[in-house]
Design a protein around this motif. Structure first.
Motif, mmCIF file in Angstrom:
data_model
loop_
_atom_site.group_PDB
_atom_site.id
_atom_site.type_symbol
_atom_site.label_atom_id
_atom_site.label_comp_id
_atom_site.label_asym_id
_atom_site.label_seq_id
_atom_site.Cartn_x
_atom_site.Cartn_y
_atom_site.Cartn_z
ATOM 1 N N GLU A 195 0.734 -1.352 -0.113
ATOM 2 C CA GLU A 195 -0.119 0.198 -0.031
ATOM 3 C C GLU A 195 0.714 1.096 -0.256
ATOM 4 O O GLU A 195 0.745 2.342 -0.859
ATOM 5 N N GLU A 196 1.983 1.300 0.616
ATOM 6 C CA GLU A 196 2.910 2.415 0.661
ATOM 7 C C GLU A 196 3.615 2.648 -0.496
ATOM 8 O O GLU A 196 3.684 3.702 -1.188
ATOM 9 N N ALA A 197 3.946 1.376 -1.166
ATOM 10 C CA ALA A 197 4.524 1.541 -2.508
ATOM 11 C C ALA A 197 3.585 2.146 -3.559
ATOM 12 O O ALA A 197 4.097 2.882 -4.456
ATOM 13 N N THR A 198 2.318 1.612 -3.537
ATOM 14 C CA THR A 198 1.163 2.134 -4.315
ATOM 15 C C THR A 198 1.119 3.579 -4.340
ATOM 16 O O THR A 198 0.902 4.270 -5.444
ATOM 17 N N GLU A 199 1.245 4.357 -3.207
ATOM 18 C CA GLU A 199 1.119 5.562 -3.113
ATOM 19 C C GLU A 199 2.042 6.397 -3.936
ATOM 20 O O GLU A 199 1.969 7.422 -4.444
ATOM 21 N N ARG A 200 3.440 5.829 -3.893
ATOM 22 C CA ARG A 200 4.536 6.332 -4.825
ATOM 23 C C ARG A 200 4.608 6.200 -6.195
ATOM 24 O O ARG A 200 4.760 6.889 -7.063
ATOM 25 N N ILE A 201 3.867 4.916 -6.495
ATOM 26 C CA ILE A 201 4.061 4.354 -8.043
ATOM 27 C C ILE A 201 2.939 4.793 -8.724
ATOM 28 O O ILE A 201 3.148 5.282 -9.951
ATOM 29 N N VAL A 202 1.659 5.239 -8.252
ATOM 30 C CA VAL A 202 0.669 5.504 -9.077
ATOM 31 C C VAL A 202 0.864 6.881 -9.730
ATOM 32 O O VAL A 202 0.601 7.127 -11.046
ATOM 33 N N PRO A 203 1.474 8.019 -8.944
ATOM 34 C CA PRO A 203 1.646 9.165 -9.624
ATOM 35 C C PRO A 203 2.641 9.062 -10.732
ATOM 36 O O PRO A 203 2.925 9.551 -11.753
ATOM 37 N N VAL A 204 3.526 8.110 -10.658
ATOM 38 C CA VAL A 204 4.739 7.875 -11.677
ATOM 39 C C VAL A 204 3.952 7.184 -13.108
ATOM 40 O O VAL A 204 3.929 7.719 -14.218
ATOM 41 N N LEU A 205 3.052 6.187 -12.574
ATOM 42 C CA LEU A 205 2.322 5.700 -13.676
ATOM 43 C C LEU A 205 1.246 6.709 -14.537
ATOM 44 O O LEU A 205 1.584 6.750 -15.827
ATOM 45 N N GLN A 206 0.862 7.683 -13.711
ATOM 46 C CA GLN A 206 -0.017 8.565 -14.426
ATOM 47 C C GLN A 206 0.730 9.656 -15.277
ATOM 48 O O GLN A 206 0.459 10.092 -16.414
ATOM 49 N N GLU A 207 1.793 9.987 -14.734
ATOM 50 C CA GLU A 207 2.963 11.147 -15.479
ATOM 51 C C GLU A 207 3.162 10.389 -16.659
ATOM 52 O O GLU A 207 3.218 10.785 -17.924
ATOM 53 N N VAL A 208 3.985 9.195 -16.616
ATOM 54 C CA VAL A 208 4.296 8.434 -17.783
ATOM 55 C C VAL A 208 3.253 8.455 -18.816
ATOM 56 O O VAL A 208 3.555 8.416 -20.182
ATOM 57 N N ALA A 209 1.970 8.091 -18.396
ATOM 58 C CA ALA A 209 0.820 7.687 -19.356
ATOM 59 C C ALA A 209 0.517 8.957 -20.033
ATOM 60 O O ALA A 209 0.470 9.238 -21.271
#
Length: 287
Positions: A259-273
């Motif tokens: 869950e902690e990693a998800t909070e960091r990863i999702v913004p990266v995914l959205q920006e790369v998309a």
């Protein structure tokens, strides 16, 4: 794990399409003068629109259905479909309905490979930023197909290979791809594919899946939490304004994709998309 940076990536190089020698001179000549709303060749625009409507309908339709959905008169549709049949892009069934033809397969495979090539630098950034395997997937008919991947450097990583096909209901990319699809279309797709359980955590009812899609729209990302494979968690987002329905994702062991990693990863995914979407739009504008 590093957080997202605003470092831009170089857009894909411009490619040049080679025009086909199989031209329909009659329709092209007529509509070149009349023109379509976009300034293009109207008969071509209509033909491609019919092909997309056939794909949306599951790949097989009758002329009357196409007339209702497109608003075109039956004689016009019949003429266009006759041309598409002669070119191999549509075939007529024994029941007189029309189905997408085999010649489209080669075009689709080539386009998927090219799109995957363009996506690789963006997937590489995902791996660099998150440490997990990054994938790109498309919705091909009723299935999800993986078209690009950059593997994690971890010794324990996911091995979803390029070209693999899966059903949408058990994957994060499937949820991301279908999140904005009207519920009645989602139900029709699920009725065609069924909802087999890959694990004990797989969603297996249409109502539960539609509820999951609501959560995807609210959260801005999709998750496959041990639904395709036990011990594996996947986070996915759609590529906005992609020329075809596309999603990117990262996947890794549940112990790392917390869950902690998800909070960091999702913004990266959205920006790369967003960056990938802009690069595809720029390429289309240059074509």
């Amino acid at each position: 794990m590093r957080t997202a940076r605003s470092r831009p990536l170089r857009p894909p190089e411009r490619t040049h399409a080679v025009p086909s020698s199989r031209a329909s001179t009659t329709d092209a000549t007529k509509s070149a003068s009349a023109g379509g709303g976009s300034g293009g060749v109207q008969s071509l625009e209509r033909a491609f629109d019919l092909l997309e409507r056939m794909a949306d309908a599951g790949g097989e339709v009758g002329l009357s259905e196409l007339s209702v959905s497109s608003g075109l008169p039956l004689p016009t549709i019949h003429r266009l479909m006759r041309t598409l049949v002669s070119c191999g892009y549509v075939r007529q069934q024994t029941n007189r309905r029309y189905a997408l033809g085999p010649r489209l397969i080669r075009l689709g495979e080539s386009a998927s490979r090219l799109l995957g090539t363009w996506a690789r630098p963006y997937l590489a950034r995902l791996v660099e930023e998150t440490g997990e395997t990054a994938n790109m997937a498309l919705l091909d008919g009723d299935e999800v197909v993986y078209v690009a991947q950059v593997p994690s450097k971890h010794s324990m990583r996911m091995f979803t290979e390029v070209g693999r096909r899966v059903l949408p209901h058990s994957t994060g990319v499937g949820k991301a791809l279908l999140a904005r699809t009207p519920p009645e279309e989602v139900r029709a797709l699920l009725a065609r594919t069924g909802m087999p359980a890959a694990t004990e955590k797989t969603i297996t009812t249409p109502d539960a899946f539609l509820s999951a899609l609501e959560q995807v729209r609210a959260a801005g990302y999709a998750m496959d939490d041990n639904e395709q494979e036990i011990g594996v968690r996947c986070l996915a987002v759609p590529v906005p304004d992609s020329p075809t329905a596309a999603a990117i994702s990262i996947s890794g062991p549940s112990g790392r994709v917390t869950e902690e990693a998800t909070e960091r990863i999702v913004p990266v995914l959205q920006e790369v998309a967003r960056q990938l979407s802009q690069a595809l739009a720029n390429t289309a504008a240059q074509a």
